[in-house]
Design an enzyme around this catalytic site. Structure first.
Site, PDB file in Angstrom:
ATOM      1  N   ALA A 280      -5.764   1.261   4.309  1.00 47.42           N
ATOM      2  CA  ALA A 280      -6.441   0.870   3.060  1.00 47.42           C
ATOM      3  C   ALA A 280      -8.104  -0.213   2.785  1.00 47.42           C
ATOM      4  O   ALA A 280      -7.915  -1.130   3.834  1.00 47.42           O
ATOM      5  CB  ALA A 280      -5.668  -0.029   1.854  1.00 47.42           C
ATOM      6  N   ASP A 281      -8.752  -0.412   1.243  1.00 45.49           N
ATOM      7  CA  ASP A 281      -9.615  -1.876   1.822  1.00 45.49           C
ATOM      8  C   ASP A 281      -9.149  -2.288   0.823  1.00 45.49           C
ATOM      9  O   ASP A 281      -9.589  -3.926   0.829  1.00 45.49           O
ATOM     10  CB  ASP A 281     -11.135  -1.206   1.772  1.00 45.49           C
ATOM     11  N   ARG A 282      -8.915  -2.052   0.089  1.00 51.36           N
ATOM     12  CA  ARG A 282      -7.931  -2.900  -1.640  1.00 51.36           C
ATOM     13  C   ARG A 282      -6.312  -2.409  -1.541  1.00 51.36           C
ATOM     14  O   ARG A 282      -7.012  -1.395  -2.335  1.00 51.36           O
ATOM     15  CB  ARG A 282      -8.673  -3.656  -2.000  1.00 51.36           C
TER      16      ARG A 282
END
Length: 417
Positions: A280-282
């Site tokens: 995940a990036d955010r």
């Protein structure tokens, strides 16, 4: 920014190249240029904050944890060099001048890739640390430490904090991989089950400070003798799967199979896949998750086939300030990038130094990348929480309560304290 080009990689070089960042001494940072992997190992020296920004922006280094680490380490290196300089720069004259110099540098680093929350978390953490140190100095009773001595002490403390950020996520990755792997194995039915896992993009050592998140999850299952096979998508247009995940899995001798991005549905129809594990990036407060483009596609298909969909990421990736995925900024890459592929010539051709000759090739009509609205090229998509089975961090395995479509990550954070 200086590049150090290695020869055709051997096994030892490849293992070393799986480290996205090398700090050979306290004031020297090298990163492996991931744009040239897997065929050429090139180390790029990061000597300034501008070098770090360019490396992140151009995707010479990528992966949310890795770019947060590089940003932090570039601040540490800049301050360390300043302290050793003769004469020292003016920004070390006082705590307030130090803050006035460093805060814009942190803001600048954040602009390199704004979707990746780890980058923002790192820069905000350093800014907060600096602000608190400056305030503490200003509130000292008289006679207080001189401005010059105080600035020097704060700079050294900030260097230590930045280096801590740069090196702390490997242990977290190992922990979350174990938590997630054990949770899935138990969910599937325990002993005797050999699991097939699909992943998207690259989430291994090259995307982190070591071991990896979703790819670390696969590595853990392999180490425990629980993995039958790891599957991974090519992940166009940058092909992080076919270039980087393939390199890591083959180097670690983990049984693996690559598929094209468009083959996910077919894979689910014809192979017994037990889970999809992604990074995940955010992650928003409700569990909506921004990750590499193509993740949402895999989640929709996994739901159709009743396959567990697992997000593996550190708690630093969870952004509790954003209620849901609509608040996550999505980076759009230049249109031309989707029209190009890069790789080694085939059959292999070598230069005078023994390196494979690489080329970048345009695969579309020239006008496609030059025409307004000719290419839709977001770097990330957002997978809604209702498609996610579990969110695994180094502190918890979050699952939704019965009948709920979203997660309560605020509750998870409080319970983990």
């Amino acid at each position: 920014m200086k590049s150090i080009l290695g020869s055709q990689p051997d096994q030892i070089q490849v293992m070393d190249a799986l480290k996205s960042i090398r700090t050979l001494d306290q004031d020297k940072i090298d990163i492996v240029n991931q744009l040239l992997l897997p065929h050429t190992i090139e180390y790029v020296q990061i000597q300034t904050i501008e070098h770090a920004h360019d490396a992140i922006k151009s995707m010479k280094i990528r992966g949310a944890p890795a770019i947060g680490a590089l940003a932090s380490l570039s601040i540490a290196t800049t301050l360390s060099s300043a302290i050793k300089a003769t004469p020292r720069p003016d920004f070390l004259a006082s705590p307030s001048s130090l803050e006035a110099y460093i805060v814009p540098q942190l803001d600048y680093l954040f602009t390199a890739r704004p979707t990746a929350v780890n980058l923002g978390a790192a820069t905000r953490r350093l800014a907060k640390f600096l602000s608190q140190a400056v305030t503490a100095h200003q509130q000292q009773p008289e006679p207080r430490t001189s401005d010059g001595d105080a600035a020097l002490a704060i700079a050294n403390d900030l260097i230590a904090e930045a280096r801590l950020i740069g090196g702390e996520d490997k242990a977290q990755n190992i922990t979350m991989s174990r938590l997630g792997g054990d949770w899935l194995h138990k969910r599937i039915g325990g002993s005797g089950k050999y699991l097939n896992i699909l992943t998207v993009c690259n989430t291994g050592s090259l995307a982190t400070s070591g071991y990896g998140t979703a790819l670390g999850f696969i590595t853990y299952l392999h180490e425990q003798g629980l993995l039958e096979r790891g599957y991974y998508t090519q992940t166009a247009p940058y092909h992080q799967g076919s270039r980087l995940t393939s390199l890591e899995l083959h180097t670690l001798a983990i049984p693996s199979t690559m598929i094209c991005d468009t083959m996910v549905g077919s894979l689910f129809q014809h192979k017994p896949i037990h889970a999809v594990a992604v990074g995940a990036d955010r992650i928003a407060r409700n569990g909506d998750t921004a990750n590499k483009i193509g993740t949402y596609n895999a989640a929709v298909l996994a739901a159709r086939h009743k396959i567990a969909f697992i997000v593996v990421a550190p708690t630093s990736t969870v952004d509790l300030s954003i209620p849901d995925g609509t608040g996550i900024p999505i980076e759009h890459r230049p249109p031309l990038e989707a029209c190009l592929v890069r790789g080694a010539l085939h059959p292999a051709t070598y230069d005078a130094s023994g390196n494979k000759v690489q080329a970048q090739v345009l695969i579309t009509p020239s006008a496609v990348g030059e025409t307004k609205d000719g290419v839709y090229n977001p770097s990330f998509d957002v997978t809604p929480a209702d498609l996610i089975t579990a969110i695994v961090t180094e502190k918890y395995v979050a699952v939704k309560r019965e009948g709920e479509a979203s997660f309560d990550l605020v509750r998870e954070a409080k319970d983990a304290e």
